[in-house]
Motif scaffolding. Structure first.
Motif, PDB file in Angstrom:
ATOM      1  N   ILE A   1      43.244  46.133  56.002  1.00 49.51           N
ATOM      2  CA  ILE A   1      42.434  44.956  55.706  1.00 49.51           C
ATOM      3  C   ILE A   1      42.398  44.046  56.935  1.00 49.51           C
ATOM      4  N   ALA A   2      41.204  43.893  57.497  1.00 45.82           N
ATOM      5  CA  ALA A   2      40.996  43.001  58.631  1.00 45.82           C
ATOM      6  C   ALA A   2      40.622  41.614  58.126  1.00 45.82           C
ATOM      7  N   SER A   3      41.113  40.592  58.825  1.00 44.01           N
ATOM      8  CA  SER A   3      40.823  39.205  58.466  1.00 44.01           C
ATOM      9  C   SER A   3      41.017  38.342  59.706  1.00 44.01           C
ATOM     10  N   ASP A   4      40.783  37.056  59.551  1.00 41.58           N
ATOM     11  CA  ASP A   4      40.930  36.157  60.693  1.00 41.58           C
ATOM     12  C   ASP A   4      42.392  35.944  61.061  1.00 41.58           C
TER      13      ASP A   4
ATOM     14  N   GLY B   1      43.067  36.999  54.598  1.00 36.10           N
ATOM     15  CA  GLY B   1      43.419  38.381  54.309  1.00 36.10           C
ATOM     16  C   GLY B   1      43.850  38.533  52.862  1.00 36.10           C
ATOM     17  N   VAL B   2      44.763  39.441  52.617  1.00 39.68           N
ATOM     18  CA  VAL B   2      45.220  39.710  51.255  1.00 39.68           C
ATOM     19  C   VAL B   2      46.375  38.782  50.932  1.00 39.68           C
ATOM     20  N   GLY B   3      46.101  37.756  50.132  1.00 39.96           N
ATOM     21  CA  GLY B   3      47.141  36.864  49.659  1.00 39.96           C
ATOM     22  C   GLY B   3      47.625  37.277  48.285  1.00 39.96           C
TER      23      GLY B   3
ATOM     24  N   ASP C   1      31.179  41.720  42.931  1.00 39.55           N
ATOM     25  CA  ASP C   1      32.334  41.011  43.472  1.00 39.55           C
ATOM     26  C   ASP C   1      31.819  39.663  43.960  1.00 39.55           C
ATOM     27  N   LEU C   2      32.047  38.634  43.165  1.00 42.33           N
ATOM     28  CA  LEU C   2      31.506  37.300  43.423  1.00 42.33           C
ATOM     29  C   LEU C   2      32.473  36.523  44.314  1.00 42.33           C
ATOM     30  N   GLY C   3      32.049  36.222  45.550  1.00 39.80           N
ATOM     31  CA  GLY C   3      32.928  35.558  46.505  1.00 39.80           C
ATOM     32  C   GLY C   3      33.874  36.563  47.126  1.00 39.80           C
ATOM     33  N   THR C   4      33.329  37.552  47.802  1.00 36.94           N
ATOM     34  CA  THR C   4      34.119  38.722  48.208  1.00 36.94           C
ATOM     35  C   THR C   4      35.145  38.439  49.284  1.00 36.94           C
ATOM     36  N   GLY C   5      34.903  37.431  50.163  1.00 40.06           N
ATOM     37  CA  GLY C   5      35.857  37.192  51.252  1.00 40.06           C
ATOM     38  C   GLY C   5      35.980  38.414  52.142  1.00 40.06           C
ATOM     39  N   CYS C   6      37.213  38.872  52.347  1.00 37.90           N
ATOM     40  CA  CYS C   6      37.432  40.040  53.204  1.00 37.90           C
ATOM     41  C   CYS C   6      37.066  41.351  52.526  1.00 37.90           C
ATOM     42  N   GLY C   7      36.733  41.309  51.229  1.00 37.49           N
ATOM     43  CA  GLY C   7      36.233  42.493  50.544  1.00 37.49           C
ATOM     44  C   GLY C   7      37.237  43.297  49.758  1.00 37.49           C
TER      45      GLY C   7
END
Length: 528
Positions: free
Chosen positions: A136-139, A156-158, A178-184
């Motif tokens: 999982i990629a994130s900022d 990321g994954v919290g 997926d409503l509000g997917t963020g990082c997916g």
């Protein structure tokens, strides 16, 4: 006197690029390096891995020392967000190369050092009877940035997102939102059981990460769309809606950061109320929505009661099962989310933000904030709702399996909705394998003062029961019908059998819904 110089603006980080061939090469390099959740955890130790999750990276760095192997280099670069020398990165990523990593928008280089512009963290999770794995990629996080997060930060994954991923129903479906997917991460999880997923977000940066993560994990069938709430899917309906919306309650005033990943731009808990009221219109008959949320206790009205009002005012009537997992006071809530943004206690900025939060809560008469799980379902065939369950469950939960438990509970509810008491009495039941019984006795006394039934899975419920119900549960071994067992228990206890049935059958229904009991299979393997 010369005024102080204005610090230079921090240039925006590049958007990640979901080039499928580049992602395939990077995935092959990560796999070859052993860059998995277990691999990284083993590299610096379980306790240090937990510390990294809390933003403390010093102990992990001490364990890695000057190791130059691919796993150590990638752990420092992509998990901790620390620049590494270019030669080491090139050796760790032989297929991708430094140029390939930069082309994906995940790093920059000055020809000597490679600086990450995003994190990639390996995640393991339970799937079916085995284990699954994602990258999982994130900022970059606070530790990597050495300061507060930018407002367009992609998380990321919290803990909350991982919780929702485990809550998802593990049953097949055709389309999901997926409503509000963020990082997916929710879209990735949904694709394991759903043929097609539409992932939406107001954040173009979040959508870019969602596309990248799908490509990095070799997942297709995810359609990422930009827009707020249900606007990108106007007129569409889904078998599933999953949402970890930006539900954090934030003062709407100048000077208070509004982070895209957590702040929905509405006052108080209005965003969660809006999603709950509107989601039924986007469900097919029988479709299920699952989401997380915060809700306020206002002017003496408990948060769960306010959620009930939102459900009851939905234009499309829906079944509802809402579980409040936590409840906190305004001060603790404000402290949590101010720290989450990277502002530390003891600073003038922290005190300013804290005042803003507390004034905002006081203006609305808020005395508490709840957090929990929401499951809504549009009844099939235009039927009226039959499920309205609002409860508080605060005990620790076992990891994994909660989605399956929810699916089983819904199936039990639907079956029981069509059964009268005579049908329940005629059913053959079996006690679930994770249920244990505990009896408390006073010293020297034969009869127990308390009998408890405890559940090892599901919501890990613990129930105090009387001797009659304990005897019934203990006798449910898949042999005799419930009615015959109750008659035998009534004779043993010397009580009226009809009265005992009237007392026990409603509680049997509850035990079937909560998973303490299940319908025994017939000779063909189906439930009797």
């Amino acid at each position: 006197m010369t005024p102080p110089a204005t610090p230079p603006a921090v240039p925006p980080l590049p958007l990640p690029t979901a080039d499928r061939e580049g992602c395939e090469r990077l995935a092959a390099d990560l796999r070859a390096a052993g860059f998995t959740a277990d691999g990284v955890r083993s590299a610096w130790g379980a306790d240090n891995d937990d510390a990294v999750g809390r933003g403390v990276r010093g102990p992990a760095l001490r364990v890695l020392g000057d190791r130059g192997d691919a796993l150590a280099v990638l752990a420092r670069l992509l998990v901790l967000g620390m620049p590494q020398d270019e030669a080491s990165v090139a050796a760790a990523l032989p297929r991708t190369g430094v140029a390939g990593l930069c082309a994906l928008g995940l790093a920059t280089t000055d020809g000597t050092r490679v600086a990450p512009t995003a994190l990639i963290r390996p995640q393991s999770y339970a799937v079916g009877t085995g284990d699954g794995h994602w990258w999982i990629a994130s900022d970059l996080d606070e530790a990597a940035l050495a300061g507060p997060l930018p407002e367009d930060h992609v998380l990321g994954v919290g803990g909350a997102s991982f919780t929702l991923a485990e809550l998802q129903l593990p049953t097949p479906a055709a389309r999901a939102l997926d409503l509000g997917t963020g990082c997916g991460i929710q879209a990735l999880r949904a694709r394991e059981h759903v043929a097609e997923v539409v992932a939406t977000d107001v954040s173009e940066r979040g959508l870019a990460f969602a596309r990248l993560n799908a490509a990095l994990n070799g997942v297709t069938g995810i359609d990422a769309r930009a827009g707020s709430l249900f606007a990108p899917v106007a007129g569409e309906r889904f078998d599933r809606v999953i949402s970890n919306p930006p539900f954090v309650i934030t003062p709407r005033r100048t000077g208070v950061p509004a982070y895209e990943y957590r702040d929905g731009g509405m006052i108080g808990d209005a965003l969660v109320a809006s999603v709950i009221r509107d989601v039924g219109e986007h469900l097919v008959p029988g479709g299920v929505a699952q989401m997380l949320g915060n809700w306020e206790t206002r002017d003496g009205v408990p948060g769960l009661e306010r959620v009930r009002e939102w459900v009851d005012t939905s234009p499309v009537p829906v079944d509802a099962w809402v579980v409040e997992r936590e409840r906190t006071d305004p001060l603790a809530y404000a402290e949590l989310w101010i720290r989450d943004g990277g502002t530390v206690p003891g600073t003038r900025e922290f005190d300013r933000l804290l005042d803003a939060w507390l004034e905002d809560f006081a203006a609305r008469g808020v005395t508490g904030i709840g957090f929990g799980y929401v499951l809504l379902r549009r009844p099939a065939g235009g039927d009226a709702p039959t499920l309205a369950r609002y409860e508080t469950v605060t005990q620790p939960l076992p990891q994994g399996g909660l989605g399956a438990h929810l699916a089983e509970a819904l199936a039990a509810h639907d079956r029981l909705a069509d059964m009268d008491d005579a049908a329940v009495a005629a059913s053959v039941l079996r006690v679930s394998g994770d249920v244990t019984e505990v009896r408390h006795h006073r010293p020297g006394e034969e009869d127990p003062t308390v009998i408890e039934l405890r559940q090892g899975g599901g919501f890990a419920r613990s129930l105090s029961v009387d001797p009659a119900l304990a005897a019934l549960v203990g006798a449910c071994d898949g042999d005799l019908a419930v009615g015959a067992l109750i008659d035998a228990i009534a004779q043993l206890l010397e009580v009226d059998a009809g009265a005992l049935r009237a007392d026990l059958l409603p509680r049997v229904r509850e035990l079937l819904f909560t998973g303490f009991l299940g319908f025994a299979p017939d000779a063909e393997g189906g439930p009797r």
